[in-house]
Design an enzyme around this catalytic site. Structure first.
Site: not given
Ligand code: NOJ
Ligand code: CA
Length: 524
Positions: A199, A257
């Site tokens: 956002d 990751e």
């Protein structure tokens, strides 16, 4: 190896209004789980869920009270786990909405900050003494109108909020805030979340000196239509600060990751300013908002999209509507005509390098809901002279032809508008082979088979009514005119998708009816 999102079509789910699974009138995660079949049939490969964290709801979830939980009204964490599992079984990834610019004023950090000036959480936020003559520390205004500062009477200091007073801004210069959010990301990645929509990704960092913004237009600044007053300032010091990218570099390492995806709400209207957010070590993608503001005009569409494609390096997402902006079908004329034009426009977006993104209901050709202002819930419009309310794009999905349109068996939280009649519902359109829903399904499910590998795009010569691209062996053209267009292909070709009946290849030309678009594979 190609990343999983590069050839996906995305879909924004406005959680409160998608489907109500427990009959209380508000959409929830069980409801979404029950309706995943619709999304799988549509062919979308990732969904973004608007915020479903515990929240007092001052800005319908964009005021988060706990970043590591799911609100009971949406079904709690268990309901999210179930939704994610089922979605994965169906080949759909799930993005959550991360709201890092501000918290709710009910968040325990802010409550502590108010209670004790010397606690660490006080420095999570931007508290400042009044200006020397009294009043707010600088001239910034909130997106929702009025000053961006509210006085904390307990300390006689002001705190900053670029949105509502109930949404205090975090201070991203503080490393402790960064640590908190690293941990929040890890929490959700460990739970199987596939990424985040971020956002107001362009606003996290503010000028450290909190300097006044230059006034662009003093009349607009004091305009009673609150949303406009934000445009009265040049946002030199509160938005798009250079260091904001450092935050995304750190998150990118975490996301990679977990093979997760980060897409920013970078609400800047200049694509060149958006580019740095999608640098190879920053966000994977950013929404291109100019794409959801284009009028139905070939030259405007070409200018907007050509500039954006050049700036994007294939890493922009292409929305045509959202929960904050008027719907594409409305912008393009409304009704059946607007719906046909929006589908044609989405056909062009689907052929661009990047990620086409639907907003729920776009696939039904919905236009803005006609609502009685008495029903408005949106803080951006409540109690104000209203020309536009975001509620008009947040009404419940019409699933079937019943009075509540299959959204809920209770009275829904926003009314179903008359202009989303039974014929616009999913059930009615599934039964009608000529519906826009069937065409969206054909476009999205068929896309992978014709989408070229190359990201190199050349634009066809633009005229007043025709806009199109050539990408590899694919040509896509869109006709905004009143008459059929003849597009010279300079080769033989075959239509892979047409948004409208009547498109045909004649010799080495494409004949394209008004308000339509077609995808053509060229030979040789
Ligand atoms: C952008 C969101 O999309 C909007 O709905 C919200 O009001 C603001 N950010 C504040 O979080
Ligand atoms: Ca519910």
């Amino acid at each position: 190896m190609t990343a999983w999102w590069t050839r996906s079509v995305g879909y924004q789910v406005y959680v409160r209004s998608f489907a109500d699974g427990n009959a209380d009138g508000t959409g929830d995660l069980l409801g979404i789980t029950e309706r995943l079949g619709h999304l799988a049939d549509l062919g979308v490969r990732m969904i973004w869920l608007t915020p479903c964290y515990p929240s007092p709801g001052a800005d319908h979830g964009y005021d988060v009270a706990d970043y590591r939980d799911v609100a009971a009204e949406f079904g709690g964490l268990d309901a999210l786990d179930t939704l994610v599992d089922r979605a994965h079984d169906m080949g759909i990834r799930v993005l959550m909405d991360l709201v890092p610019n501000h918290t709710s004023d009910q968040h325990r950090w802010f409550q502590r900050a108010l209670a004790d000036r010397s606690c660490p959480e006080r420095d999570y936020y931007v508290f400042r003494d009044p200006a020397p003559g009294g009043g707010p520390p600088n001239n910034w205004v909130s997106h929702f109108g009025g000053p961006a500062w509210t006085l904390d009477p307990g300390s006689d200091q002001y705190y900053l909020h670029l949105f509502l007073p109930q949404q205090p801004d975090l201070d991203w210069h503080n490393p402790a805030v960064r640590d908190e959010f690293d941990d929040i990301l890890r929490f959700w990645f460990a739970r199987g979340i596939d990424g985040f929509r971020i956002d107001v990704a362009h606003a996290l960092i503010k000028d450290e000196l909190l300097r006044d913004n230059p006034v662009r237009d003093a009349t607009v600044l004091t305009d009673p239509e609150a949303r406009r007053s934000f445009d009265g300032l040049e946002h030199r010091h509160d938005l798009d600060q250079p260091d904001v990218i450092d935050i995304y570099r750190a998150w990118r390492r975490l996301a990679d990751e977990h093979d997760a995806f980060l897409i920013g709400e970078v609400y800047l209207l200049d694509p060149d300013r958006m580019t740095r957010y999608v640098a190879p070590d920053a966000l994977h993608a950013a929404f291109c908002f100019p794409a959801l503001r284009t009028p139905w005009d070939a030259r405007a569409i070409a200018t907007t999209l050509a500039g954006a494609v050049t700036a994007s390096y294939g890493r922009f997402a292409w929305p045509m509507s959202s929960h904050d902006d008027p719907r594409a079908a409305e912008r393009f004329g409304g009704g059946d005509l607007g719906a046909a034009r929006a589908l044609a426009y989405f056909t062009l977006l689907a052929a661009l390098p990047g990620i086409p993104f639907l907003y729920q209901g776009d696939e039904l050709g919905l236009d803005n809901a006609r609502l009685d202002p008495a029903a408005f819930q949106d803080p951006g419009s409540r109690g104000r002279p209203v020309v536009w309310s975001r509620d008009a794009v947040r009404t419940p999905m019409p699933w079937d032809t019943s009075a509540e349109r299959g959204f809920s068996t209770a009275t829904s939280w926003l009314p179903i508008p008359d202009n989303h009649g039974a014929q616009r519902s999913v059930a009615a359109q599934v039964a009608d082979p000529g519906s826009v829903l069937h065409r969206y399904r054909a476009l999205i499910n068929g896309r992978d088979a014709w989408l070229p590998d190359t990201d190199d795009v050349t634009w066809l010569p633009v005229d007043d009514t025709l806009v199109g691209i050539r990408r590899g062996d694919v040509l896509v053209a869109l006709n905004t005119g009143d008459e059929a267009a003849q597009v010279d292909l300079a080769a033989y070709g075959a239509i892979r998708f047409a948004s409208i009946d009547g498109a045909e290849i004649v010799g080495t030309s494409l004949v394209l009816p008004p308000d339509g678009a077609a995808v053509v594979s060229l030979e040789g």
